[in-house]
Design an enzyme around this catalytic site. Structure first.
Site, PDB file in Angstrom:
ATOM      1  N   HIS A  74       0.961  -1.167  -0.108  1.00  0.00           N
ATOM      2  CA  HIS A  74      -0.024   0.082   0.031  1.00  0.00           C
ATOM      3  C   HIS A  74       0.967   1.100  -0.086  1.00  0.00           C
ATOM      4  O   HIS A  74       0.342   2.196  -0.679  1.00  0.00           O
ATOM      5  CB  HIS A  74      -0.746  -0.014   1.239  1.00  0.00           C
ATOM      6  CG  HIS A  74      -2.018   0.829   1.251  1.00  0.00           C
ATOM      7  ND1 HIS A  74      -3.399   0.708   1.773  1.00  0.00           N
ATOM      8  CD2 HIS A  74      -2.109   1.885   0.722  1.00  0.00           C
ATOM      9  CE1 HIS A  74      -4.116   1.407   1.460  1.00  0.00           C
ATOM     10  NE2 HIS A  74      -3.499   2.481   0.762  1.00  0.00           N
TER      11      HIS A  74
ATOM     12  N   GLU B  81      -5.985   7.222  -7.092  1.00  0.00           N
ATOM     13  CA  GLU B  81      -5.493   6.335  -6.219  1.00  0.00           C
ATOM     14  C   GLU B  81      -6.511   5.229  -5.984  1.00  0.00           C
ATOM     15  O   GLU B  81      -7.648   5.472  -6.157  1.00  0.00           O
ATOM     16  CB  GLU B  81      -5.320   6.915  -4.786  1.00  0.00           C
ATOM     17  CG  GLU B  81      -4.475   6.352  -3.974  1.00  0.00           C
ATOM     18  CD  GLU B  81      -4.047   7.359  -2.798  1.00  0.00           C
ATOM     19  OE1 GLU B  81      -3.116   7.654  -2.787  1.00  0.00           O
ATOM     20  OE2 GLU B  81      -4.855   7.128  -1.685  1.00  0.00           O
TER      21      GLU B  81
ATOM     22  N   HIS C 141      -8.701   2.116  -3.971  1.00  0.00           N
ATOM     23  CA  HIS C 141      -9.327   1.661  -2.527  1.00  0.00           C
ATOM     24  C   HIS C 141      -9.907   0.516  -2.913  1.00  0.00           C
ATOM     25  O   HIS C 141     -11.182   0.285  -2.461  1.00  0.00           O
ATOM     26  CB  HIS C 141     -10.177   2.966  -2.067  1.00  0.00           C
ATOM     27  CG  HIS C 141      -9.692   3.068  -0.612  1.00  0.00           C
ATOM     28  ND1 HIS C 141     -10.858   3.388   0.401  1.00  0.00           N
ATOM     29  CD2 HIS C 141      -8.528   3.148   0.069  1.00  0.00           C
ATOM     30  CE1 HIS C 141     -10.103   3.469   1.513  1.00  0.00           C
ATOM     31  NE2 HIS C 141      -8.848   3.510   1.341  1.00  0.00           N
ATOM     32  N   ASN C 142      -9.362  -0.713  -3.247  1.00  0.00           N
ATOM     33  CA  ASN C 142      -9.745  -1.747  -3.675  1.00  0.00           C
ATOM     34  C   ASN C 142     -10.303  -2.699  -2.592  1.00  0.00           C
ATOM     35  O   ASN C 142     -11.413  -2.839  -2.563  1.00  0.00           O
ATOM     36  CB  ASN C 142      -8.832  -2.609  -4.491  1.00  0.00           C
ATOM     37  CG  ASN C 142      -8.337  -1.874  -5.836  1.00  0.00           C
ATOM     38  OD1 ASN C 142      -8.837  -0.963  -6.245  1.00  0.00           O
ATOM     39  ND2 ASN C 142      -6.978  -2.156  -6.138  1.00  0.00           N
TER      40      ASN C 142
ATOM     41  N   ASP D 220      -1.106  15.218   4.257  1.00  0.00           N
ATOM     42  CA  ASP D 220      -2.615  14.520   4.648  1.00  0.00           C
ATOM     43  C   ASP D 220      -1.855  13.078   5.356  1.00  0.00           C
ATOM     44  O   ASP D 220      -1.045  12.574   4.914  1.00  0.00           O
ATOM     45  CB  ASP D 220      -3.122  14.203   3.292  1.00  0.00           C
ATOM     46  CG  ASP D 220      -2.727  13.166   2.478  1.00  0.00           C
ATOM     47  OD1 ASP D 220      -1.457  13.135   1.979  1.00  0.00           O
ATOM     48  OD2 ASP D 220      -3.327  12.117   2.317  1.00  0.00           O
TER      49      ASP D 220
ATOM     50  N   GLU E  42      -5.251   4.195  10.576  1.00  0.00           N
ATOM     51  CA  GLU E  42      -5.690   5.116   9.398  1.00  0.00           C
ATOM     52  C   GLU E  42      -7.003   5.840   9.351  1.00  0.00           C
ATOM     53  O   GLU E  42      -7.599   6.078   8.347  1.00  0.00           O
ATOM     54  CB  GLU E  42      -5.951   3.954   8.210  1.00  0.00           C
ATOM     55  CG  GLU E  42      -4.573   3.060   7.781  1.00  0.00           C
ATOM     56  CD  GLU E  42      -4.838   2.282   6.751  1.00  0.00           C
ATOM     57  OE1 GLU E  42      -5.651   2.313   5.975  1.00  0.00           O
ATOM     58  OE2 GLU E  42      -3.818   1.692   6.121  1.00  0.00           O
ATOM     59  N   SER E  43      -7.091   6.349  10.756  1.00  0.00           N
ATOM     60  CA  SER E  43      -8.365   7.089  10.871  1.00  0.00           C
ATOM     61  C   SER E  43      -8.326   8.384   9.695  1.00  0.00           C
ATOM     62  O   SER E  43      -7.363   8.904   9.597  1.00  0.00           O
ATOM     63  CB  SER E  43      -8.440   7.763  12.213  1.00  0.00           C
ATOM     64  OG  SER E  43      -8.793   6.766  13.153  1.00  0.00           O
TER      65      SER E  43
END
Lengths: 263, 457, 83
Positions: B84, B133, B135-136, B309, B353-354
């Protein structure tokens, strides 16, 4: 951030006219989305857009206020339910319902309309669309009341096309209220063609009895600039029917200003 | 804006000292694996395999550090070296973007590979930035929230470049059109992208979709965001300037995205911990919209040196990326992180990963003005540390050093792996070959068809 | 007519954006005593006649499989109420 340059010459009102003095406040809540479009529409209509922040306790001497669309506070509780308690909303409510002098003209668009109903400045409420889906499409409306501060430049029963985009746009009110709205001519805009969301009596927008507070679900501020508006007979995205809402308020204000000057 | 109301809000905020509010488990409750402890206990077994690391990767980590990693360092490496973050198996393909690019192609390129998003010149002083990107997996597990948080992630990349996001798009790949799983996944993905984007005022302006059985159980959910800005508004995230302060702002840190990492419970004395970790992340588009305006205001007032970010690998990734893009090091106190779940261990906080979180570097002179902007938008923040000249990323837990690594760009140090490629059964090529032949009277068009697909937006 | 009430809440470990937005607005309206808010859903399933064990079992099944999303929500209560 720098704003995208204005396209077209709508903003060039002749120097020295009363139009230049019109200060239209545009309210931003956390979660407001269309404040920049509304401010732009004000400028294209010939006025001066004044940013107003929800937490402010002053109206900054504006002549009128636009409450734009979006998801104030996420609209998680109910659309407009939290926003109506903002300090600025108290000032707006006071000024819009003032007994003496001319009450503050207020326009609520989409979420702004929802906030005005939650604040009891306008009757009724909005619930989820009858088909339960978000809908975004050009919508034909009939202008049924041209005596309000925000519709004075339209002709009676004029058909206009502006974008409609919402999921909670179904206007509801009890039968007594609907009867009163119809009887007193307080329906400002009505959906023409198929009803897009199940609104009672095809109501798209209403006004208060004094004509200073108007709310509607469709978005006039998104149809103010050729190339970026709704589709019309002259071409894609060329429709600028919404601009008349903003020229209406500015000319209404100019009218009341000149009356004021004569006194 | 009325200064009076701003000040009042700022005072409200200051009455809630962040340390007391963060609800951290007292340090004594954790068996803190400090750097010192790690150096003294080289034989301690760590759950590297459970965290997805390979044996040669774990050896490489020990080699880089010259000792065994602490639990927190292991957590950081496991996420930074995950596919990732590091693209360790795909970088052999991605390298082609560098190799095959010509001068003609890059003549309008203003910011290229290595930053949060690319920037292209539009002329007249305007630039456009965009990023795509995938997000699978999250979208396969929970289609609506998976796709929604995918949009959230790329939009934050666009913001961190200094641009105002204006639109999203969604190229999608699903399994066979008749498969029940496609029926389960597709509607949620489509409405997740549209719903989250719409709540930010971002229209979904286009996309494309292919149905092919090779994507069964592995749909590709790509989200693209576009932003526009003036040339002079372009910002790059880096932590230059020794003594500058590091601040985390936005949503609180919860156990999101670390479900698979519960092995880090070994950090804890308490057998009953960790408390349950969320299987999926839930997006909060309202918080994201507030972050957009808040960051643009920070940039406009020139109150931040850089904004990064927090995406995959959260604080791990943000601190290392900020530090490695800058010239110095960074020193961070992890107990200052505001938590949604007080039972999180240090490693979990680093990996979380909030969503809807950002990290910024601020000069001490701008700190007060920064806090005023946070108060205005009602955004929670906590000062975590500062930029140093040590060239190292040092993370402490209640004053004890639990991470001490060089600031070398982590993801690029990940060993490459070459994934085996095998054609699907009955196929001669690894390329997807949409096989559904056009059939008359179908409501869902076969791939490649030019039918209208209003149900996709 | 009796009805079966089903209550669904977001899982405790999952972020609840709705509750969070309400919680942060409450103090501004003068409600100071609440440290957190979580927002859930209540369903009322009406039954013609008596609520049988079978109807209740069906309601439980519907609650688990349809009224809630087991990935992010818990069914916290299924009970009979007289309307």
């Amino acid at each position: 951030m720098t704003e995208t340059p204005l396209i077209g010459e709508y903003s060039s009102s002749p120097d020295g006219t009363a139009l230049d003095g019109a200060r239209i406040g545009v309210v931003t809540f956390p979660g407001t989305l269309d404040d920049r479009d509304a401010a732009r529409a004000v400028r294209l209509g010939g006025g001066t857009a004044v940013p107003l922040w929800h937490a402010d306790d002053t109206l900054s001497d504006v002549d009128a206020v636009v409450i734009p669309g979006g998801f104030s506070y996420g609209d998680y509780l109910r659309a407009g339910a939290i926003s109506r308690f903002a300090p600025l909303m108290s000032r707006i409510t006071e000024a819009a319902t003032a007994d003496s002098g001319s009450p503050l003209p207020v326009l609520g668009i989409c979420n702004g309309f929802q906030i005005l109903t939650e604040a009891h400045l306008l009757p009724g409420s909005m619930i989820k669309n009858d088909h339960l889906k978000f809908r975004c499409a050009d919508q034909v409306l009939r202008v049924e009341n041209t005596s309000t501060a925000w519709t004075s430049q339209f002709t009676q029963d004029e058909l206009i096309t502006v974008p409609l985009k919402n999921q909670d746009g179904q206007y509801v009110a009890d039968e007594d209220t609907l009867t009163r709205l119809e009887g007193e001519g307080l329906v400002a805009f009505r959906y023409v063609g198929s009803n897009p969301n199940g609104s009672r009596h095809d109501i798209a927008g209403v006004t208060n009895a004094r004509g200073n507070v108007v709310g509607l679900m469709p978005h006039p501020e998104h149809a103010v600039e050729a190339g970026y508006g709704s589709d019309d007979s002259t071409g894609m995205r060329n429709g600028t029917d919404g601009l008349t809402v903003f020229t209406s308020i500015i000319s209404s204000l100019a009218g009341s200003h000149s009356e004021g000057g004569a006194l | 804006m009325s200064t009076e109301s701003t000040t009042r809000t700022a005072q409200d905020q200051s009455q809630d000292p962040s340390n007391d509010q963060s609800g951290h488990t007292p340090a004594s409750a954790f068996n803190i694996d400090t750097v010192e402890h790690a150096a003294a206990t080289p034989e301690t077994e760590l759950p590297w395999a459970e965290l997805g690391l390979k044996e040669d990767e774990y050896s490489r980590i020990r080699e880089i550090l010259g000792r065994r990693p602490t639990a927190a360092e292991l957590a950081m490496y496991s996420v930074m070296w995950s596919e990732h973050c590091s693209y360790k198996s795909s970088k052999v393909h991605l390298r082609q973007f560098g190799d095959k690019v010509t001068e003609e192609m890059t003549k309008d390129l203003m910011v290229g590979i290595g930053e949060n998003a690319g920037v292209t010149n539009l002329g007249d002083g305007w630039a456009v930035t965009f990023k795509i990107e995938s997000h699978n997996h999250p979208s396969y597990v929970e289609p609506y929230q998976g796709a929604a948080t995918g949009i959230g992630g790329i939009v934050r990349d666009i913001i961190s470049m200094g641009a105002r996001p204006v639109a999203v798009m969604d190229p999608l790949r699903f399994g066979d059109i008749d498969h029940p799983d496609t029926k389960r996944v597709l509607p949620g993905v489509v409405s997740g992208i549209g719903g989250y984007g719409n709540s930010l005022g971002l229209p979904n302006i286009g996309g494309e979709v292919v149905f092919d059985s090779v994507y069964q159980q592995n749909p590709l959910v790509n989200a693209l965001a576009v932003g526009v800005m003036r040339h002079e508004d372009i910002r790059l995230a880096n932590a230059s300037g020794v003594g500058n302060k590091v601040v985390l702002f936005g949503a609180r840190t919860g156990g999101d995205g670390i479900g698979g990492a519960s092995v880090l419970a070994s950090e804890s004395f308490d057998d009953t911990k960790p408390s349950k970790r969320p299987a999926v992340q839930v997006g909060d588009p309202f918080s994201e919209k507030v972050l957009i305006e808040c960051c643009l205001e920070l940039f406009h007032a020139e109150l931040v040196e850089g904004i990064q970010d927090l995406g995959a690998a959260g604080i791990s990734c943000a601190t290392s990326e900020l530090a490695s893009n800058g010239e110095g090091g960074m020193h961070v106190e992890l107990t200052d992180v505001l938590l949604r779940d007080p039972s999180l261990t240090p490693g979990e906080i680093l990996m979380s990963e909030s969503q809807e979180r950002m990290m910024a570097v601020v000069t001490p002179a701008n700190a007060e003005a920064f806090e005023k902007v946070m108060a205005k938008w009602g955004v929670e923040y906590s000062w975590l540390g500062e930029v140093t000249d040590t060239g190292r990323l040092i993370i402490e837990w209640d004053g004890e050093t639990i991470v001490d690594v060089t600031r070398a760009p982590w993801p690029t140090t990940a060993p490459s792996t070459s994934a085996r490629t095998t054609a699907p059964p009955g196929r001669t090529s690894c390329r997807p070959t949409p096989s559904a032949p056009p059939r008359r009277g179908r409501t869902c068009p076969p791939p490649g068809s030019s039918c209208a697909r209003p149900w996709l937006s | 007519m009796p009805r079966i009430v089903v209550e669904v809440m977001p899982k405790p470990e999952i972020l609840d954006p709705q509750g969070k937005a309400i919680a942060s607005a409450l103090p501004h309206l003068g409600f100071q005593d609440f440290s957190a808010v979580r927002q859930g859903k209540r369903f009322e399933l009406s039954v013609d006649g008596e609520v049988t064990d079978e109807a209740l079992a069906q309601a439980r099944k519907a609650a688990e499989e349809m009224l809630s999303n087991p990935v992010i929500e818990d069914v916290v209560d299924v009970r009979v109420e007289d309307a």
